[in-house]
Motif scaffolding. Structure first.
Motif, short mmCIF file in Angstrom:
data_model
loop_
_atom_site.label_atom_id
_atom_site.label_comp_id
_atom_site.label_asym_id
_atom_site.label_seq_id
_atom_site.Cartn_x
_atom_site.Cartn_y
_atom_site.Cartn_z
N ARG A 13 11.54 -10.29 -7.04
CA ARG A 13 11.47 -9.17 -5.96
C ARG A 13 9.94 -8.70 -5.91
N LEU A 14 8.92 -9.20 -6.74
CA LEU A 14 7.53 -8.89 -6.70
C LEU A 14 6.83 -9.04 -5.55
N PRO A 15 7.13 -10.34 -4.96
CA PRO A 15 6.28 -10.61 -3.79
C PRO A 15 6.66 -9.66 -2.77
N ARG A 16 7.78 -9.12 -2.57
CA ARG A 16 8.17 -8.18 -1.49
C ARG A 16 7.33 -6.65 -1.78
N TYR A 17 7.56 -6.49 -2.99
CA TYR A 17 6.71 -5.28 -3.28
C TYR A 17 5.39 -5.41 -2.87
N LEU A 18 4.70 -6.56 -3.31
CA LEU A 18 3.34 -6.68 -2.81
C LEU A 18 3.12 -6.62 -1.24
N GLN A 19 3.90 -7.28 -0.41
CA GLN A 19 3.85 -7.44 0.88
C GLN A 19 4.14 -5.95 1.58
N MET A 24 1.20 -1.25 3.82
CA MET A 24 1.00 0.28 3.66
C MET A 24 -0.51 0.56 3.41
N ALA A 25 -1.21 -0.48 2.67
CA ALA A 25 -2.75 -0.27 2.67
C ALA A 25 -3.43 -0.39 3.86
N LYS A 26 -2.92 -1.29 4.74
CA LYS A 26 -3.42 -1.49 6.23
C LYS A 26 -3.11 -0.29 7.13
N GLU A 27 -2.04 0.54 6.71
CA GLU A 27 -1.72 1.93 7.40
C GLU A 27 -2.58 2.91 6.87
N GLY A 28 -3.36 2.84 5.98
CA GLY A 28 -4.17 3.74 5.42
C GLY A 28 -3.66 4.51 4.36
N LEU A 29 -2.59 4.19 3.65
CA LEU A 29 -2.10 5.06 2.55
C LEU A 29 -3.04 4.53 1.36
N HIS A 30 -2.95 5.63 0.48
CA HIS A 30 -3.87 5.43 -0.52
C HIS A 30 -2.86 5.45 -1.80
N THR A 31 -1.76 6.13 -1.88
CA THR A 31 -0.47 6.26 -3.02
C THR A 31 0.82 6.26 -2.39
N ILE A 67 -1.91 2.46 -4.51
CA ILE A 67 -1.48 1.29 -3.66
C ILE A 67 -2.68 0.08 -4.08
N TYR A 68 -4.07 0.42 -4.19
CA TYR A 68 -4.72 -0.66 -4.28
C TYR A 68 -4.44 -1.29 -5.69
N HIS A 69 -4.56 -0.26 -6.58
CA HIS A 69 -4.51 -0.86 -7.95
C HIS A 69 -3.30 -2.03 -8.19
N LEU A 70 -2.09 -1.27 -7.55
CA LEU A 70 -0.72 -2.05 -7.78
C LEU A 70 -0.94 -3.36 -7.15
N ILE A 71 -1.60 -3.42 -5.82
CA ILE A 71 -1.82 -4.73 -5.20
C ILE A 71 -2.58 -5.58 -6.14
N GLU A 72 -3.80 -5.09 -6.73
CA GLU A 72 -4.55 -6.09 -7.72
C GLU A 72 -3.57 -6.72 -8.57
N ALA A 73 -2.83 -5.74 -9.25
CA ALA A 73 -2.23 -6.14 -10.35
C ALA A 73 -1.02 -6.90 -10.13
N LEU A 74 -0.56 -6.74 -8.73
CA LEU A 74 0.53 -7.69 -8.68
C LEU A 74 0.08 -9.21 -8.21
N ILE B 173 21.42 -9.92 11.32
CA ILE B 173 19.91 -10.21 11.78
C ILE B 173 19.34 -11.17 10.64
N LEU B 174 19.04 -12.48 11.11
CA LEU B 174 18.37 -13.41 10.11
C LEU B 174 16.82 -13.28 10.38
N ASN B 175 16.14 -12.54 9.73
CA ASN B 175 14.84 -12.19 9.91
C ASN B 175 13.87 -13.15 9.35
N TYR B 176 13.04 -13.68 10.07
CA TYR B 176 11.81 -14.87 9.69
C TYR B 176 10.43 -14.02 9.65
N ALA B 177 10.68 -13.00 10.25
CA ALA B 177 9.36 -12.19 10.31
C ALA B 177 8.98 -11.71 9.01
N PRO B 178 7.54 -11.75 8.67
CA PRO B 178 7.26 -11.47 7.43
C PRO B 178 7.23 -9.86 7.03
N VAL B 179 8.18 -9.07 7.21
CA VAL B 179 8.35 -7.48 7.11
C VAL B 179 9.74 -7.19 7.11
#
Lengths: 208, 208
Positions: A13-19, A24-31, A67-74, B173-179
């Motif tokens: 599940r960790l790669p999904r959390y990271l994704q 969220m980071a791209k969207e400008g969120l910080h926490t 968010i940034y800290h968690l991204i780095e850790a993951l 839905i079978l979702n191949y998009a990375p989201v």
């Protein structure tokens, strides 16, 4: 902490959390709170908190995850702080789509080798990779020290190619062939088979 | 028995059992023990017995599972006793590979519709399917009564296309998009993202 205490299902599940965090980071969120993260991922806040607790506390009660800290850790936990080279066997529709997929280089994955047996394919380029004859599989994998292989071959030859990959030093196989592989315990297999996932879906859709 | 008592994770394993049984039938086997089945699937006999017990007893103690009977039962449970038509959105490398994939018709899956927005694609054929403009998505899905959609589009537009699919009547839905998609509870999502599975692998390979 030793790695074998973390259940495989948590690691999965960790790669999904990271994704999700990267988005969220791209969207400008910080926490972000575990509740918001859970809603985005279709899971529960309790599950996320429990999964992340295996790796120490990332969030303060009430203030959410930084968010940034968690991204780095993951990224560190998942060993994403490097480029991973991959060998693909099978240069049919699927192998070619993988060799050209822009989502790989963007996320630290380099398709370095591509093999087939079709004479007309050998020596031609797909994206940045030149297709080589599968006879060179062992030699090339060893030369580049590649640990990850992708099987994009018919079911009938998947086990034979997997055995050769393992002998050449491959330690993780992403298996697109519609068959379960028999592998040494030291080799990690992940399977992708859209038919299996569609069939799972059909169970739920059948009575409509 | 009511369907919601069977955990999703059990349902997710049934297609693998079926796939393995089909292979064994091809090999000429007539019965198989849970132990042999477990070894082929890389799981445990106890897990297989427990999973199958949700659907009644298939094997007599000591005599193994009758393969043909179990195949039929699993096909019925998973609603595979019919042809399932599927709509694919995105006719790039991946969408084309799916439209041409021989493993689908062989297992009761028909790619009926293929959509894109690229003017040069519209009206051309991939395998047996003609690419249509995505403007016709709702109309075509409703006309054919299709319940299963495949997302082979960039992450940025995946949610928008998914929303349109759901409004048109798509229930899985079978979702191949990375989201991760946000969907009504009545819609079943399965995701395929090779990057996530490769990243899971990297966790285990990192310390070699």
């Amino acid at each position: 902490m030793t790695k074998d205490v973390v259940p495989d299902i948590v690691i999965g599940r960790l790669p999904r959390y990271l994704q999700c965090m990267n988005l969220m980071a791209k969207e400008g969120l910080h926490t972000v709170s575990s509740g918001v993260l859970a809603a985005r991922l279709g899971t529960t806040a309790a599950q996320i908190r429990k999964d992340l607790s295996y790796f120490g506390g990332f969030g303060k009660q009430g203030s959410g995850y930084p968010i940034y800290h968690l991204i780095e850790a993951l990224q560190e936990i998942l060993n994403l702080d490097r480029i991973w080279q991959v060998a693909v066997v099978g240069a049919g529709d699927l192998g070619r789509a993988l060799a050209r997929y822009k989502g790989f280089p963007r996320r630290g994955i380099e398709i370095k080798l591509l093999f087939d047996i079709e004479p007309n394919f050998i020596g031609t380029k797909v994206g940045a990779v030149t297709i080589q004859h599968v006879d060179y599989l062992e030699e090339e994998i060893q030369y580049h020290g590649i640990k990850i292989g992708v099987l994009a071959v018919p079911a009938e030859i998947a086990q034979k190619i997997a055995d050769r990959m393992v002998k050449a030093g491959i330690r993780g196989i992403l298996n697109y062939a519609p068959v379960s592989l028999i592998l040494p315990e030291t080799v990690h297999e992940e399977r992708i088979d859209p038919v299996l996932q569609l069939q799972t879906m059909m169970y739920y859709l059948g009575d409509d």
